[in-house]
Design a protein around this motif. Structure first.
Motif, PDB file in Angstrom:
ATOM      1  N   LEU A  93       0.833  -1.208   0.000  1.00 28.88           N
ATOM      2  CA  LEU A  93       0.000   0.000   0.000  1.00 28.88           C
ATOM      3  C   LEU A  93       0.868   1.259   0.000  1.00 28.88           C
ATOM      4  O   LEU A  93       0.547   2.240  -0.683  1.00 28.88           O
ATOM      5  N   VAL A  94       1.979   1.219   0.738  1.00 25.55           N
ATOM      6  CA  VAL A  94       2.906   2.358   0.753  1.00 25.55           C
ATOM      7  C   VAL A  94       3.534   2.537  -0.630  1.00 25.55           C
ATOM      8  O   VAL A  94       3.620   3.666  -1.146  1.00 25.55           O
ATOM      9  N   VAL A  95       3.949   1.437  -1.237  1.00 24.42           N
ATOM     10  CA  VAL A  95       4.529   1.498  -2.584  1.00 24.42           C
ATOM     11  C   VAL A  95       3.479   1.987  -3.581  1.00 24.42           C
ATOM     12  O   VAL A  95       3.783   2.775  -4.480  1.00 24.42           O
ATOM     13  N   LEU A  96       2.239   1.550  -3.429  1.00 26.62           N
ATOM     14  CA  LEU A  96       1.148   2.010  -4.300  1.00 26.62           C
ATOM     15  C   LEU A  96       0.973   3.519  -4.191  1.00 26.62           C
ATOM     16  O   LEU A  96       0.873   4.217  -5.215  1.00 26.62           O
ATOM     17  N   ALA A  97       0.964   4.035  -2.972  1.00 27.06           N
ATOM     18  CA  ALA A  97       0.796   5.481  -2.785  1.00 27.06           C
ATOM     19  C   ALA A  97       1.975   6.259  -3.373  1.00 27.06           C
ATOM     20  O   ALA A  97       1.773   7.222  -4.131  1.00 27.06           O
ATOM     21  N   ALA A  98       3.187   5.837  -3.048  1.00 21.09           N
ATOM     22  CA  ALA A  98       4.370   6.541  -3.553  1.00 21.09           C
ATOM     23  C   ALA A  98       4.469   6.429  -5.070  1.00 21.09           C
ATOM     24  O   ALA A  98       4.748   7.421  -5.761  1.00 21.09           O
ATOM     25  N   GLY A  99       4.247   5.237  -5.595  1.00 19.88           N
ATOM     26  CA  GLY A  99       4.316   5.047  -7.044  1.00 19.88           C
ATOM     27  C   GLY A  99       3.263   5.850  -7.782  1.00 19.88           C
ATOM     28  O   GLY A  99       3.531   6.411  -8.849  1.00 19.88           O
ATOM     29  N   SER A 100       2.072   5.941  -7.217  1.00 23.44           N
ATOM     30  CA  SER A 100       1.004   6.720  -7.847  1.00 23.44           C
ATOM     31  C   SER A 100       1.375   8.191  -7.930  1.00 23.44           C
ATOM     32  O   SER A 100       1.177   8.834  -8.971  1.00 23.44           O
ATOM     33  N   VAL A 101       1.904   8.709  -6.837  1.00 22.20           N
ATOM     34  CA  VAL A 101       2.312  10.120  -6.832  1.00 22.20           C
ATOM     35  C   VAL A 101       3.427  10.348  -7.846  1.00 22.20           C
ATOM     36  O   VAL A 101       3.392  11.320  -8.630  1.00 22.20           O
ATOM     37  N   LEU A 102       4.421   9.473  -7.866  1.00 22.78           N
ATOM     38  CA  LEU A 102       5.536   9.643  -8.810  1.00 22.78           C
ATOM     39  C   LEU A 102       5.082   9.529 -10.257  1.00 22.78           C
ATOM     40  O   LEU A 102       5.483  10.347 -11.107  1.00 22.78           O
ATOM     41  N   ILE A 103       4.263   8.535 -10.560  1.00 26.06           N
ATOM     42  CA  ILE A 103       3.763   8.398 -11.931  1.00 26.06           C
ATOM     43  C   ILE A 103       2.941   9.621 -12.314  1.00 26.06           C
ATOM     44  O   ILE A 103       3.036  10.131 -13.429  1.00 26.06           O
ATOM     45  N   TRP A 104       2.137  10.105 -11.400  1.00 23.40           N
ATOM     46  CA  TRP A 104       1.320  11.279 -11.679  1.00 23.40           C
ATOM     47  C   TRP A 104       2.203  12.501 -11.957  1.00 23.40           C
ATOM     48  O   TRP A 104       1.958  13.246 -12.903  1.00 23.40           O
ATOM     49  N   ILE A 105       3.246  12.673 -11.149  1.00 22.17           N
ATOM     50  CA  ILE A 105       4.152  13.816 -11.345  1.00 22.17           C
ATOM     51  C   ILE A 105       4.891  13.702 -12.677  1.00 22.17           C
ATOM     52  O   ILE A 105       4.973  14.670 -13.444  1.00 22.17           O
ATOM     53  N   PHE A 106       5.428  12.521 -12.968  1.00 26.30           N
ATOM     54  CA  PHE A 106       6.269  12.359 -14.153  1.00 26.30           C
ATOM     55  C   PHE A 106       5.476  12.204 -15.448  1.00 26.30           C
ATOM     56  O   PHE A 106       5.958  12.582 -16.510  1.00 26.30           O
TER      57      PHE A 106
ATOM     58  N   ALA B 222      -3.112   7.555 -12.661  1.00 26.08           N
ATOM     59  CA  ALA B 222      -1.825   7.154 -12.075  1.00 26.08           C
ATOM     60  C   ALA B 222      -2.011   6.032 -11.058  1.00 26.08           C
ATOM     61  O   ALA B 222      -1.234   5.077 -11.032  1.00 26.08           O
ATOM     62  N   VAL B 223      -3.055   6.129 -10.242  1.00 25.44           N
ATOM     63  CA  VAL B 223      -3.329   5.081  -9.258  1.00 25.44           C
ATOM     64  C   VAL B 223      -3.679   3.781  -9.978  1.00 25.44           C
ATOM     65  O   VAL B 223      -3.186   2.705  -9.613  1.00 25.44           O
ATOM     66  N   PHE B 224      -4.510   3.880 -11.016  1.00 25.03           N
ATOM     67  CA  PHE B 224      -4.884   2.680 -11.772  1.00 25.03           C
ATOM     68  C   PHE B 224      -3.649   2.026 -12.389  1.00 25.03           C
ATOM     69  O   PHE B 224      -3.446   0.822 -12.261  1.00 25.03           O
ATOM     70  N   PHE B 225      -2.824   2.815 -13.039  1.00 23.01           N
ATOM     71  CA  PHE B 225      -1.628   2.278 -13.677  1.00 23.01           C
ATOM     72  C   PHE B 225      -0.713   1.612 -12.648  1.00 23.01           C
ATOM     73  O   PHE B 225      -0.219   0.504 -12.860  1.00 23.01           O
ATOM     74  N   THR B 226      -0.494   2.289 -11.523  1.00 27.83           N
ATOM     75  CA  THR B 226       0.389   1.755 -10.486  1.00 27.83           C
ATOM     76  C   THR B 226      -0.162   0.464  -9.901  1.00 27.83           C
ATOM     77  O   THR B 226       0.576  -0.513  -9.720  1.00 27.83           O
ATOM     78  N   ALA B 227      -1.466   0.441  -9.618  1.00 32.01           N
ATOM     79  CA  ALA B 227      -2.076  -0.767  -9.058  1.00 32.01           C
ATOM     80  C   ALA B 227      -1.964  -1.936 -10.022  1.00 32.01           C
ATOM     81  O   ALA B 227      -1.654  -3.061  -9.618  1.00 32.01           O
ATOM     82  N   VAL B 228      -2.177  -1.681 -11.290  1.00 34.25           N
ATOM     83  CA  VAL B 228      -2.088  -2.747 -12.284  1.00 34.25           C
ATOM     84  C   VAL B 228      -0.655  -3.255 -12.392  1.00 34.25           C
ATOM     85  O   VAL B 228      -0.423  -4.464 -12.494  1.00 34.25           O
ATOM     86  N   GLN B 229       0.317  -2.376 -12.326  1.00 34.81           N
ATOM     87  CA  GLN B 229       1.708  -2.809 -12.379  1.00 34.81           C
ATOM     88  C   GLN B 229       2.072  -3.638 -11.147  1.00 34.81           C
ATOM     89  O   GLN B 229       2.814  -4.604 -11.247  1.00 34.81           O
ATOM     90  N   LEU B 230       1.545  -3.265  -9.996  1.00 27.65           N
ATOM     91  CA  LEU B 230       1.832  -4.025  -8.776  1.00 27.65           C
ATOM     92  C   LEU B 230       1.160  -5.389  -8.790  1.00 27.65           C
ATOM     93  O   LEU B 230       1.627  -6.315  -8.138  1.00 27.65           O
TER      94      LEU B 230
END
Length: 108
Positions: free
Chosen positions: A31-44, A59-67
């Motif tokens: 869940l922590v990685v999901l939150a951090a990854g979502s923010v980073l993907i959204w920023i970048f 960004a959250v959808f993309f990150t969750a699917v990758q995880l």
């Protein structure tokens, strides 16, 4: 014999506590990685030409699917930083799947 096996099935032992702890740790850390990854993907990636990340929800959808190690309909990241985050997400997913599999193997 059946009664003894049923007792074992419903008895909460140290190995059950260990497995539960490992699963909870993996879930919370993911869940922590999901939150951090979502923010980073959204920023970048948000709003970049050729990309499909248009908001935080994407960004959250993309990150969750990758995880979940499942391919999504969203194209791969278009920026170099987004690609690095994407690879890190995939490495995390592989690590967690193998760690959980190992936890179940040691349980049995």
């Amino acid at each position: 014999m059946i009664r003894e096996e049923l007792r074992r099935l419903f008895t909460w032992e140290e190995r059950h506590r260990r497995l539960a702890a490992r699963l909870i740790i993996a879930f919370v850390m993911t869940l922590v990685v999901l939150a951090a990854g979502s923010v980073l993907i959204w920023i970048f990636e948000s709003g970049k030409k050729g990309g499909e990340i248009h908001g935080f929800g994407d960004a959250v959808f993309f990150t969750a699917v990758q995880l979940l190690t499942v391919s999504s309909s969203i194209t791969n990241p278009v920026t170099a930083a987004g690609k690095v985050v994407d690879v890190a997400l995939e490495v995390w997913a592989i690590f967690v799947v193998t760690a959980i599999a190992g936890s179940f193997a040691s349980f049995f």
